[in-house]
Design a protein around this motif. Structure first.
Motif, PDB file in Angstrom:
ATOM      1  N   ASN A   1       0.834  -1.220   0.016  1.00  0.00           N
ATOM      2  CA  ASN A   1      -0.019  -0.162  -0.021  1.00  0.00           C
ATOM      3  C   ASN A   1       0.872   1.288   0.108  1.00  0.00           C
ATOM      4  OD1 ASN A   1      -2.209   1.567  -0.212  1.00  0.00           O
ATOM      5  ND2 ASN A   1      -2.484   1.613   2.433  1.00  0.00           N
ATOM      6  N   PHE A   2       1.749   1.271  -0.976  1.00  0.00           N
ATOM      7  CA  PHE A   2       2.942   2.264  -1.157  1.00  0.00           C
ATOM      8  C   PHE A   2       2.353   3.842  -1.135  1.00  0.00           C
ATOM      9  CE2 PHE A   2       6.364   4.230  -3.600  1.00  0.00           C
ATOM     10  CZ  PHE A   2       7.084   4.435  -2.470  1.00  0.00           C
ATOM     11  N   LYS A   3       2.743   4.725  -0.338  1.00  0.00           N
ATOM     12  CA  LYS A   3       2.278   5.968  -0.027  1.00  0.00           C
ATOM     13  C   LYS A   3       3.209   7.153  -0.357  1.00  0.00           C
ATOM     14  CE  LYS A   3      -1.652   4.618   2.846  1.00  0.00           C
ATOM     15  NZ  LYS A   3      -2.345   4.887   3.999  1.00  0.00           N
ATOM     16  N   GLY A   4       4.504   6.703  -0.557  1.00  0.00           N
ATOM     17  CA  GLY A   4       5.808   7.462  -0.676  1.00  0.00           C
ATOM     18  C   GLY A   4       6.806   7.349   0.260  1.00  0.00           C
ATOM     19  N   VAL A   5       7.686   8.134   0.423  1.00  0.00           N
ATOM     20  CA  VAL A   5       8.885   7.897   1.100  1.00  0.00           C
ATOM     21  C   VAL A   5       9.038   9.123   2.052  1.00  0.00           C
ATOM     22  CG1 VAL A   5       9.935   6.373  -0.428  1.00  0.00           C
ATOM     23  CG2 VAL A   5      10.566   8.811  -0.507  1.00  0.00           C
ATOM     24  N   GLY A   6       9.790   8.859   3.260  1.00  0.00           N
ATOM     25  CA  GLY A   6      10.456   9.865   3.986  1.00  0.00           C
ATOM     26  C   GLY A   6      11.878  10.138   3.691  1.00  0.00           C
ATOM     27  N   LEU A   7      12.234  11.395   3.962  1.00  0.00           N
ATOM     28  CA  LEU A   7      13.742  11.792   3.889  1.00  0.00           C
ATOM     29  C   LEU A   7      14.013  12.207   5.337  1.00  0.00           C
ATOM     30  CD1 LEU A   7      14.338  13.078   0.288  1.00  0.00           C
ATOM     31  CD2 LEU A   7      15.248  10.905   1.065  1.00  0.00           C
ATOM     32  N   GLN A   8      14.874  11.372   6.118  1.00  0.00           N
ATOM     33  CA  GLN A   8      15.207  11.705   7.424  1.00  0.00           C
ATOM     34  C   GLN A   8      16.738  12.328   7.354  1.00  0.00           C
ATOM     35  OE1 GLN A   8      14.650   8.943  10.513  1.00  0.00           O
ATOM     36  NE2 GLN A   8      15.178  10.508  11.923  1.00  0.00           N
ATOM     37  N   THR A   9      16.760  13.640   7.643  1.00  0.00           N
ATOM     38  CA  THR A   9      18.013  14.235   7.748  1.00  0.00           C
ATOM     39  C   THR A   9      18.630  14.720   9.050  1.00  0.00           C
ATOM     40  OG1 THR A   9      17.230  16.316   7.473  1.00  0.00           O
ATOM     41  CG2 THR A   9      17.858  15.048   5.367  1.00  0.00           C
TER      42      THR A   9
ATOM     43  N   GLU B   1      17.497  13.783  13.543  1.00  0.00           N
ATOM     44  CA  GLU B   1      16.540  13.349  14.602  1.00  0.00           C
ATOM     45  C   GLU B   1      15.109  13.991  14.538  1.00  0.00           C
ATOM     46  OE1 GLU B   1      16.929  10.662  16.566  1.00  0.00           O
ATOM     47  OE2 GLU B   1      18.873  10.315  15.938  1.00  0.00           O
ATOM     48  N   GLU B   2      15.050  15.218  14.190  1.00  0.00           N
ATOM     49  CA  GLU B   2      13.965  15.802  14.274  1.00  0.00           C
ATOM     50  C   GLU B   2      13.353  16.061  12.880  1.00  0.00           C
ATOM     51  OE1 GLU B   2      16.842  17.314  15.332  1.00  0.00           O
ATOM     52  OE2 GLU B   2      16.624  16.745  17.644  1.00  0.00           O
ATOM     53  N   ASP B   3      14.320  16.102  11.858  1.00  0.00           N
ATOM     54  CA  ASP B   3      13.731  16.398  10.557  1.00  0.00           C
ATOM     55  C   ASP B   3      13.395  15.345   9.457  1.00  0.00           C
ATOM     56  OD1 ASP B   3      13.995  19.222  10.909  1.00  0.00           O
ATOM     57  OD2 ASP B   3      16.120  19.188  10.892  1.00  0.00           O
ATOM     58  N   ILE B   4      12.170  15.030   9.170  1.00  0.00           N
ATOM     59  CA  ILE B   4      11.873  14.131   8.193  1.00  0.00           C
ATOM     60  C   ILE B   4      10.930  14.715   7.156  1.00  0.00           C
ATOM     61  CG2 ILE B   4      10.704  11.997   7.712  1.00  0.00           C
ATOM     62  CD1 ILE B   4      11.167  11.074  10.662  1.00  0.00           C
ATOM     63  N   PHE B   5      11.456  14.822   5.844  1.00  0.00           N
ATOM     64  CA  PHE B   5      10.772  15.259   4.883  1.00  0.00           C
ATOM     65  C   PHE B   5       9.797  14.410   4.062  1.00  0.00           C
ATOM     66  CE2 PHE B   5      14.358  17.886   5.619  1.00  0.00           C
ATOM     67  CZ  PHE B   5      13.876  19.268   5.797  1.00  0.00           C
TER      68      PHE B   5
ATOM     69  N   LEU C   1      11.949  18.973  -2.642  1.00  0.00           N
ATOM     70  CA  LEU C   1      13.355  19.716  -3.129  1.00  0.00           C
ATOM     71  C   LEU C   1      14.072  19.946  -1.844  1.00  0.00           C
ATOM     72  CD1 LEU C   1      12.009  21.923  -5.801  1.00  0.00           C
ATOM     73  CD2 LEU C   1      13.608  20.070  -6.045  1.00  0.00           C
ATOM     74  N   LYS C   2      13.427  20.347  -0.789  1.00  0.00           N
ATOM     75  CA  LYS C   2      14.074  20.963   0.601  1.00  0.00           C
ATOM     76  C   LYS C   2      14.753  19.514   1.147  1.00  0.00           C
ATOM     77  CE  LYS C   2      13.314  23.324   4.853  1.00  0.00           C
ATOM     78  NZ  LYS C   2      12.487  24.204   5.711  1.00  0.00           N
ATOM     79  N   GLY C   3      14.040  18.545   1.219  1.00  0.00           N
ATOM     80  CA  GLY C   3      14.642  17.361   1.728  1.00  0.00           C
ATOM     81  C   GLY C   3      15.701  16.870   1.128  1.00  0.00           C
ATOM     82  N   MET C   4      15.580  16.963  -0.342  1.00  0.00           N
ATOM     83  CA  MET C   4      16.905  16.249  -1.191  1.00  0.00           C
ATOM     84  C   MET C   4      18.049  17.511  -1.152  1.00  0.00           C
ATOM     85  SD  MET C   4      15.381  14.878  -4.556  1.00  0.00           S
ATOM     86  CE  MET C   4      14.718  16.292  -5.436  1.00  0.00           C
ATOM     87  N   ARG C   5      17.751  18.654  -1.125  1.00  0.00           N
ATOM     88  CA  ARG C   5      19.001  19.547  -0.581  1.00  0.00           C
ATOM     89  C   ARG C   5      19.617  19.290   0.574  1.00  0.00           C
ATOM     90  NH1 ARG C   5      19.689  22.820  -4.802  1.00  0.00           N
ATOM     91  NH2 ARG C   5      17.989  23.574  -5.967  1.00  0.00           N
ATOM     92  N   GLU C   6      18.784  19.054   1.569  1.00  0.00           N
ATOM     93  CA  GLU C   6      19.484  18.609   2.933  1.00  0.00           C
ATOM     94  C   GLU C   6      20.332  17.474   2.667  1.00  0.00           C
ATOM     95  OE1 GLU C   6      19.489  19.572   6.009  1.00  0.00           O
ATOM     96  OE2 GLU C   6      18.079  21.487   5.650  1.00  0.00           O
ATOM     97  N   VAL C   7      20.013  16.268   1.947  1.00  0.00           N
ATOM     98  CA  VAL C   7      20.468  15.113   1.711  1.00  0.00           C
ATOM     99  C   VAL C   7      21.898  15.519   1.011  1.00  0.00           C
ATOM    100  CG1 VAL C   7      20.835  12.912   0.519  1.00  0.00           C
ATOM    101  CG2 VAL C   7      18.651  13.629   1.865  1.00  0.00           C
TER     102      VAL C   7
ATOM    103  N   LYS D   1      18.653   9.271   5.690  1.00  0.00           N
ATOM    104  CA  LYS D   1      17.678   7.774   6.017  1.00  0.00           C
ATOM    105  C   LYS D   1      16.241   7.852   4.998  1.00  0.00           C
ATOM    106  CE  LYS D   1      16.305   4.445   9.342  1.00  0.00           C
ATOM    107  NZ  LYS D   1      16.418   4.245  10.722  1.00  0.00           N
ATOM    108  N   ILE D   2      16.199   6.844   4.358  1.00  0.00           N
ATOM    109  CA  ILE D   2      14.911   6.930   3.479  1.00  0.00           C
ATOM    110  C   ILE D   2      13.855   5.860   4.483  1.00  0.00           C
ATOM    111  CG2 ILE D   2      15.805   4.903   1.930  1.00  0.00           C
ATOM    112  CD1 ILE D   2      14.184   6.298  -0.307  1.00  0.00           C
ATOM    113  N   LEU D   3      12.725   6.387   4.515  1.00  0.00           N
ATOM    114  CA  LEU D   3      11.679   5.424   5.296  1.00  0.00           C
ATOM    115  C   LEU D   3      10.511   5.230   4.407  1.00  0.00           C
ATOM    116  CD1 LEU D   3      11.656   8.131   8.299  1.00  0.00           C
ATOM    117  CD2 LEU D   3      13.196   6.034   7.976  1.00  0.00           C
TER     118      LEU D   3
END
Length: 241
Positions: free
Chosen positions: A143-151, A153-157, A187-193, A200-202
């Motif tokens: 039931n794939f809904k997308g991914v999270g980019l964790q950069t 402890e607090e920030d998950i895009f 874009l913000k999450g990818m720039r952080e990465v 981390k990808i979730l």
């Protein structure tokens, strides 16, 4: 008197058994901690080996790119006048669409897991836009809904699937994926990465986390950075010299 003596012995036996059980529990916890620490050490060593291999490959590719750029400069035969763009696109697939637009992308993954794949579409007028393919490969649908980019402890895009998720068969199972234009959050999450060259990808929507949650590899992080940098250059937002 004999009855009191019997009761005392029973209490003594229970107390000794209780103490023994208490120390046995402590020993069990200590043993389990040692086993877990050893497994963590093995996992860390394996990840360090993977990271070292990818870093070595990246270093060799960069060395080869610089050598080729120097040769091109000396001989005056550059396939692209801009050496920076040549370096960024060296491992990319580049092609033309029927509408005159140009795309820049990387090869699709063939292993199971969750992935975010940025790619660029540059229209005939020269404007470049970043798109992303969100992908889950596995044995069965999640039931794939997308991914999270964790950069941190607090920030998950959250990069949510903005359109229909397509499910198709693979040689080893299924693939769920969605193709969309990257929004501001993405874009913000990818720039952080790209800035950290780590993250981390979730998998979104899985209570307690997914077995596919993992650290991005050094190659994935570098590719995200390359796409962002190339898009900025193509749009004239970043100078190449």
């Amino acid at each position: 008197m004999a009855k009191l003596k019997y009761i005392f012995l029973v209490v003594l036996v229970i107390a000794v058994a209780g103490v023994g059980g208490y120390y046995a529990a402590i020993q069990y916890d200590q043993t389990r901690a040692v086993v877990q620490a050893e497994q963590d050490r093995k996992d860390a060593a394996k990840q360090a080996e993977i990271d070292a291999k990818e870093a070595k490959e990246a270093k060799l590719k960069e060395k080869a790119r610089r050598k080729q750029a120097l040769i091109d400069k000396r001989t005056g035969r550059a396939e692209e006048p801009d050496q920076v763009i040549r370096g960024l696109t060296a491992d990319m697939l580049k092609g033309k669409e029927m509408d005159g637009s140009t795309y820049y992308r990387y090869e699709d993954p063939v292993e199971d897991g969750i992935f975010i794949q940025p790619y660029i579409v540059q229209d005939g007028g020269g404007t470049a836009v970043i798109h992303v393919i969100l992908r889950h490969r596995g044995k069965k649908p999640m039931n794939f809904k997308g991914v999270g980019l964790q950069t941190s402890e607090e920030d998950i895009f959250q990069v949510k699937a903005g359109g229909n998720v397509v499910t198709s068969n693979t040689n080893s199972g299924i693939m769920e994926w969605c193709d969309q234009v990257a929004d501001a959050e993405t874009l913000k999450g990818m720039r952080e990465v790209g800035d950290q060259l780590a993250g981390k990808i979730l998998m979104l929507g899985v209570p307690g986390g997914s077995n596919d949650d993992r650290m991005l590899s050094a190659t994935e992080a570098q590719r995200i950075k390359n796409m962002l940098e190339l898009c900025d250059i193509l749009n004239g937002k970043k100078k190449t010299s």
